[in-house]
Write an enzyme that holds these catalytic residues in place. Sequence first.
Site, mmCIF file in Angstrom:
data_model
loop_
_atom_site.group_PDB
_atom_site.id
_atom_site.type_symbol
_atom_site.label_atom_id
_atom_site.label_comp_id
_atom_site.label_asym_id
_atom_site.label_seq_id
_atom_site.Cartn_x
_atom_site.Cartn_y
_atom_site.Cartn_z
ATOM 1 N N CYS A 1 -29.150 71.463 -30.985
ATOM 2 C CA CYS A 1 -29.242 72.482 -29.939
ATOM 3 C C CYS A 1 -30.272 73.529 -30.334
ATOM 4 O O CYS A 1 -30.804 73.524 -31.449
ATOM 5 C CB CYS A 1 -27.882 73.141 -29.679
ATOM 6 S SG CYS A 1 -27.276 74.107 -31.069
ATOM 7 N N CYS B 1 -29.638 75.420 -33.536
ATOM 8 C CA CYS B 1 -30.084 74.730 -34.757
ATOM 9 C C CYS B 1 -31.545 75.067 -35.051
ATOM 10 O O CYS B 1 -31.915 75.358 -36.194
ATOM 11 C CB CYS B 1 -29.934 73.215 -34.598
ATOM 12 S SG CYS B 1 -28.251 72.648 -34.296
ATOM 13 N N ASP C 1 -70.887 72.959 -14.248
ATOM 14 C CA ASP C 1 -72.240 72.795 -14.751
ATOM 15 C C ASP C 1 -72.830 71.573 -14.047
ATOM 16 O O ASP C 1 -72.083 70.697 -13.589
ATOM 17 C CB ASP C 1 -72.208 72.591 -16.264
ATOM 18 C CG ASP C 1 -73.584 72.317 -16.828
ATOM 19 O OD1 ASP C 1 -74.520 73.049 -16.485
ATOM 20 O OD2 ASP C 1 -73.710 71.352 -17.601
ATOM 21 N N ASP D 1 -70.244 70.757 -20.270
ATOM 22 C CA ASP D 1 -70.311 69.774 -21.356
ATOM 23 C C ASP D 1 -71.327 70.127 -22.439
ATOM 24 O O ASP D 1 -71.388 69.459 -23.461
ATOM 25 C CB ASP D 1 -70.674 68.395 -20.783
ATOM 26 C CG ASP D 1 -72.141 68.325 -20.372
ATOM 27 O OD1 ASP D 1 -72.630 69.313 -19.797
ATOM 28 O OD2 ASP D 1 -72.778 67.296 -20.627
ATOM 29 N N ASP E 1 -72.773 75.832 -22.242
ATOM 30 C CA ASP E 1 -71.568 76.087 -21.444
ATOM 31 C C ASP E 1 -70.440 76.698 -22.264
ATOM 32 O O ASP E 1 -69.445 77.165 -21.703
ATOM 33 C CB ASP E 1 -71.059 74.776 -20.821
ATOM 34 C CG ASP E 1 -72.059 74.157 -19.871
ATOM 35 O OD1 ASP E 1 -72.656 74.914 -19.086
ATOM 36 O OD2 ASP E 1 -72.249 72.927 -19.923
#
Length: 705
Positions: free
Chosen positions: A13, A16, A416, A599, A603
């Site tokens: 739980c 714990c 882009d 990419d 960027d």
Amino acid sequence: MKTLSIRIYGMTCATCASHVKKTLEKGGAEDVSVNFATGDTTFRVDEKTEKKLPRLVEEIGKLGYTVAPADLPAAPVAFCKTTLFRLLFCACFTLPLLLHMAWPDSALADPRLQFLLSLPVYLAGLVTFGRPALRSLLHRMPDMNVLILLGATAAWAYSLAGMTLHAGHAHRYLFFESSASIITLVLAGRYIEERVVKKTSSSIADLVRLQKTTAWKILFNRRAEKIVAIDNSLLQVGDRVLINAGDQVPADGCITWGEATVNEAMLTGESEPVYRRRGDTLTGGAHLESGAVKMRVTAVGRDTALAHIVELVRRAQNEKTGMQQLADRVSAVFVPAVLLAALATFCAWRLLAGVPFVDALMYAVSVTVIACPCAMGLATPLALMVGMGRAAGNGILIRGMRPLEACTRIRQIAFDKTGTLTTGEPTVAAFASLENREDELKSLALALEKHSSHPVARCIATSWEGAAPVEMAGVTELRGKGVTGFTAGGDAVFIGAADALKDAPPFPPGHSLYVARNGEVIGWIDLQEKVRLEAREVVEQLKRLGIRPAILSGDREGPCRTVAREVGIETVFAGQTPERKQATLKEMMRTAPTAMVGDGINDAPALATAHLGISLSDASRIAVQQADMLLLDASLKRLPLALALGKHTFVTIRENLFWAFIYNAIAIPVAAFGLLTPTVAAASMALSNVFLLANSMRLKFKKVI
């Protein structure tokens, strides 16, 4: 500081998990994150704390949990020790006990028979819940096992006393079936929880299994090559391996010989095999469907792309929302609070309302049994495991909770152009040398561009790879502008956009790239790009989702407008340097929550600034590092699915947390007012977890777009 990951078995739980977290923090660990559903635990330590790690592991063991390396699979457990076996064992005795309620005059109503039927169930409960409950009490950290055992023991001990002391009318004091049903129903809920957690975490398990395979290592001697089979964990960078059709790629590497079709579905979600040849890269975990290649290993172990993905998914699953952090704090004091509530319930009914002792006791037992700290702990990890698992299966990597939350708010998205909306593989359409020295133009362009990973640079380096080499003394890439350097003879040379040549003598405008020597333009190059096949469909899907697209590019206005018309985008910001791109994005973010898809190196600032940064797997390393979300198949077609999955996963987390709080806020007072029997309370507690499991599992099949 060093980040470590371990796996802890035996937690049942959220309380714990709280105990484990406190133990690690007392030992000096920082940023501790414990996922009790999977056992995955991450924390940061300094050199001093790292030396104390064995003692910390020992302390966790004293709490009743088992510590293992994060990448080590769980050891097989004998069936007689599994939750399923204990559930079936207890159910065999509990069902006859419950039948006497339907036939009160049958032999099943005999107190001695009820005692004999309940005894094995109670003993099984002592074995299952007693040991961890006792350990938690000894460490002054009571957990859910204490609540379960206290409720079952109270009902069973009271029934035993009633049978012994009131033999003539013992039926008024018998609650053996309540004790047995509490234990059996809790075991049923725990078994269902284990099964669903195992299924929802299967995506990571599949990726982990891909990390283990056999490698055919090539050994060289004077006469011939020798092939030996070794475990891929023994490979080192620089080793050569042979991969045949049907084999799994054992590590990341570069093909040195041969060609093949490769299935990368487990990494990218794309079932269509891809063609790979000499010079191409292979990712560990992929499968060769046909052909054979020899590969030079470039990354092994934790440095491979697959290991990186597994680690990112694990970290993301362990992250907490603000609401989940509140739930964790509540869970830490939950059990003592429930025990006080149960005591208050007993005293109120017995002393103030004057009800019989047996009724007051049963109301108190109902309070201890119906309370469910598990629900608060399971709310986030269950939804995350299902959502992240589905995302990973579709080639989408989401880095944590912040991107998930951002997905719910995104209203516009900036793309882009080069390498994102286009294929990133432009071709040289035309070029000219102003000094009629085309060979020199090609040589200088090649000497500069071969040092850059930008798609434009790769295009020129590939197109003119046969040009005469020029020796360079130094080369520097200017983000978003071009590449500059010095030849061995001392000439300053440059290739890039016109914006970087403001001080140069007049030159013909309107071309893609210019080549300059010592500040004077000596030629120009025109490029043409191919728009990605999926780009227009993706843009249309985003519009249907209520997200406005825009182009944010460093390229010239003309090419940007051409691509925008082709894919259906109206808003275009062209000629953006990295700094201007970041500033423009900030302006967009002031009007609405904004995502950025890019990419390239140029960027990276915008990706880090955006509410949600998204990159493709074949992007530059810095772009990948700055992105919050990564599309592993290097295309845009899963972008709408990624945004929708992120949104629905976060919504599911909020639904689960809302239910967890509301359930306990309503259930405990209802039980305290005497409206539930212990048996019904146990069933309600088990069903609360089942509800969370079912709500989370919907993500696996739910139509999100």
